[in-house]
Design an enzyme around this catalytic site. Structure first.
Site, PDB file in Angstrom:
ATOM      1  CB  CYS A 246      -0.866   0.031   1.199  1.00 55.57           C
ATOM      2  SG  CYS A 246      -2.250  -1.499   1.089  1.00 55.57           S
TER       3      CYS A 246
ATOM      4  CG  HIS B 133      -3.146   3.596   2.667  1.00 50.31           C
ATOM      5  ND1 HIS B 133      -3.423   3.249   1.273  1.00 50.31           N
ATOM      6  CD2 HIS B 133      -3.199   2.280   3.370  1.00 50.31           C
ATOM      7  CE1 HIS B 133      -4.033   1.979   1.264  1.00 50.31           C
ATOM      8  NE2 HIS B 133      -3.650   1.654   2.442  1.00 50.31           N
TER       9      HIS B 133
ATOM     10  CG  ASN C 157      -6.553  -0.721   1.703  1.00 54.27           C
ATOM     11  OD1 ASN C 157      -5.883  -0.127   0.685  1.00 54.27           O
ATOM     12  ND2 ASN C 157      -5.850  -0.850   2.811  1.00 54.27           N
TER      13      ASN C 157
END
Length: 328
Positions: free
Chosen positions: A122, A255, A285
Site C-alpha cells: 500500500c 493512504h 482500500n
C-alpha cells in the site's frame, strides 16, 4: 558551464475503476449467503467505507493501469512517445513476469526505456513517485509515467469478515516531468521488516503450484497501531525536511485504508479534516492505487489546485511507510 538544476513536477493525473460497484448492503447480502453476518452500519462505523469497486471478467490489473495511464497522459497533454521511464507499483500483477510496467509500455506504444515494477504494497505508489523523482533529478529520465494498480479482491478470503469488507480494486497514474521549479519538496521512505508478520499473504509458487496460503492475513489492531505511528512520524519528517508546518498543507492525501486511521493521524498532525481527501468512502482500500486515485479526485474536483501544497502518504505491509510533500 554548469548544468541547470533539475526538479520534477506532476504534469497530469489519471485514474480508473472497475465497472462493478458493490455497496455495503450488497456485500452484506453476499456474505449472508455464506453464513457470515455483517451490515452497512457495522462496516461504516469501523472503516468509513460505504462501497467499493470489484473487478469482473475481462478486468485486470493491466486493463485498469492502462486506462488510468491514458487518462494521465491526456491530462498532461503528452503522448506515449514522450515517456522515457515507466514504474508500476502493484502487489497483484496479472503475471509473475514480465513486469506490469513492461506490459504497460507495450500496450501504450512507449518507445524502449527503463520499465520496472515496485512492490511496497500500500506504500507502493508513494515509493514509486519518490523513486521517479530521484531518477529525473539525476538526469536519467525526463518524463516518467508512474502508476499504482491493484486488484486486491483476488487475494481476499470472502469468509473472513474482518478483511474482505475493507478492500476494492482500481488504478491511478501520474506523469512526472522534469522542470526548473521544485515540485517534490521532500520524500521519506521507511520500512520495518521485523513487523512483516502482521500483514501478509504467506504463499509462493513452487513446482508450478501455490504453496502456503494465497489469502490475505492481517492482525487488525497491530496494523492500526503501526499505521498511525508510522504515518505521523514520516509526515513530521517530511515537513521538517521541507521546512514547512502542517498549516502549510492545502491537501492531505493519506493512504485510504480506514477513516479512523486517517482522522487519527490528521488530528495528531493538526491538519483540519476539511483538507483531507476521503476517497476511502467509495473506493475502500485499493492498495497501491489508493493514493493516486485520491490524488486524481482531488485534482479533478478542484480541491487541489496548481501552486498548492499536498502531502501524500502510504503505509502497508512490510511494514512500509512513505511520505511525499509536493507543490502541485
Amino acid at each position: 558551464m554548469t548544468e541547470p538544476t533539475l526538479f520534477s513536477r506532476i504534469a497530469g493525473t489519471g485514474s480508473a475503476l472497475p465497472a462493478r460497484r458493490v455497496t455495503n448492503d450488497e456485500l452484506a447480502a453476499e456474505l449472508a449467503a455464506r453464513g457470515i453476518e455483517t451490515s452497512d452500519e457495522w462496516i461504516r462505523t469501523r472503516t468509513g467505507i460505504a462501497e467499493r469497486r470489484i473487478v469482473s471478467e475481462g478486468e485486470t490489473t493491466h486493463t485498469l493501469a492502462l486506462e488510468a495511464s491514458r487518462n494521465a497522459l491526456q491530462a498532461a497533454s503528452c503522448s506515449p512517445s514522450d515517456i522515457d521511464l515507466v514504474i508500476v507499483a502493484t502487489t497483484t500483477p496479472d503475471e509473475l513476469f514480465p513486469s506490469e510496467a513492461c506490459r504497460l509500455q507495450a500496450s501504450l506504444g512507449i518507445p524502449p526505456c527503463g520499465c520496472f515494477d515496485l512492490q511496497a504494497v500500500c506504500s507502493g505508489f508513494v515509493y514509486a513517485l519518490i523513486t521517479a523523482d530521484s531518477l529525473i533529478r539525476s538526469g536519467a529520465a525526463r518524463r516518467a509515467l508512474v502508476a499504482g494498480a491493484d486488484t486486491f479482491s483476488r487475494l481476499l478470503d470472502w469468509n473472513d469478515r474482518s478483511s474482505c469488507v475493507l478492500f476494492g480494486d482500481g488504478a491511478g497514474a501520474v506523469v512526472l516531468e522534469a522542470g526548473a521549479e521544485p515540485g517534490l519538496a521532500a520524500g521519506v521512505l521507511v520500512a520495518d521488516g521485523s513487523r512483516g508478520d502482521i500483514l501478509r499473504v504467506p504463499g509462493r509458487i513452487e513446482g508450478g503450484r501455490l504453496r502456503g496460503s494465497g489469502f490475505l492475513y492481517m492482525e487488525g489492531r497491530a496494523v492500526f497501531r503501526e499505521a498511525v505511528e508510522s504515518l505521523e512520524s514520516t509526515a513530521r519528517e517530511a515537513l521538517a525536511r521541507a521546512g514547512l508546518s502542517a498549516a502549510d498543507i492545502d491537501c492531505y492525501i493519506p493512504h485510504q485504508a480506514n477513516i479512523r486511521i486517517m482522522t487519527h493521524v490528521a488530528g495528531r498532525l493538526g491538519i483540519p479534516l476539511e483538507r483531507m481527501e476521503t476517497a476511502v468512502t467509495h473506493h475502500g482500500n485499493t492498495c497501491a492505487a489508493s493514493v493516486p486515485l485520491a490524488l486524481d479526485e482531488a485534482v479533478r474536483s478542484g480541491r487541489l489546485r496548481r501552486g498548492q501544497t499536498a502531502l501524500l502518504q502510504g503505509v502497508g505491509a512490510g511494514m512500509t511507510c512513505a511520505a511525499a510533500l509536493l507543490r502541485y
